[in-house]
Design a protein around this motif. Sequence first.
Motif, PDB file in Angstrom:
ATOM      1  N   GLU A   1      -5.915   7.345  -4.091  1.00 60.05           N
ATOM      2  CA  GLU A   1      -7.075   6.545  -3.694  1.00 60.05           C
ATOM      3  C   GLU A   1      -6.702   5.081  -3.447  1.00 60.05           C
ATOM      4  O   GLU A   1      -7.368   4.151  -3.914  1.00 60.05           O
TER       5      GLU A   1
ATOM      6  N   GLU B   1       0.842  -1.204   0.000  1.00 61.52           N
ATOM      7  CA  GLU B   1       0.000   0.000   0.000  1.00 61.52           C
ATOM      8  C   GLU B   1       0.875   1.251   0.000  1.00 61.52           C
ATOM      9  O   GLU B   1       0.611   2.211  -0.739  1.00 61.52           O
TER      10      GLU B   1
ATOM     11  N   ASP C   1      -6.539   1.659  -1.674  1.00 61.14           N
ATOM     12  CA  ASP C   1      -7.504   0.982  -0.806  1.00 61.14           C
ATOM     13  C   ASP C   1      -7.251  -0.519  -0.879  1.00 61.14           C
ATOM     14  O   ASP C   1      -6.626  -1.019  -1.835  1.00 61.14           O
TER      15      ASP C   1
END
Length: 234
Positions: A211, A201, A213
């Motif tokens: 963004e 991540e 996720d």
Amino acid sequence: MTAGPTTATPSREDLEAPVTVDRREGPYGEVVLRRRGAHYEIIANGCFLMDTADGRSERLLVQAALDRLTGDGRSVLIGGLGVGFSLAYAAAEPRWGRIAVVERESAIVDWHRTGPLAAFSAGALADPRVEVVRADLVAHLTGDGPRYDALCLDIDNGPDWTVTEGNAGLYGPDGLAACLRRLEPGGVLAVWSARPSAAFEQALRTAGFAEVDTLEVAVERGVPDVVHLARRAR
């Protein structure tokens, strides 16, 4: 997909001995198709890749990317044909106008065209929107080529558990930069993994993705499968 805790009760199919259906030696090592009960398994260089028991996370890989896009006629590159769940799911969705599936193992393509995995790809290889690219995904993405609205990648058990050493570059700075270049502005990168990876991540954010996720899919035993998602800025 990772093994579950030792205290879990094995299913009946877990107890059945696998039967080797086909075994091939290719440029990237050995690839084996096995049958265990009613299900098939793909083993690459002794590493379990995937089976036909549960395709929820492979379908989510495609659906989650599509959910973040608007409009019809979108394009998607699926990295890894595998047992065909992701490709079949994409081909069943009319919003995808162009579908490329990159698979480096000729044996896997053969098992879908004329072998037992044809039942799981649901005739998707014959869809006029589908192009099969026989290539190494890392080399394909880092080379010249068209852009896509979505890259849905599933060639390893995750960023921290690769099938071959060369795949590791996909999840590092150079590989992620290549993914950015091959995405349209606002395009979505989706990466399947057998376990969550906080380090990946962070790597996505460092590479310039927005963004970021992670979606989880609970499995019967062990940690959840996940789909890592990120977007190229518009």
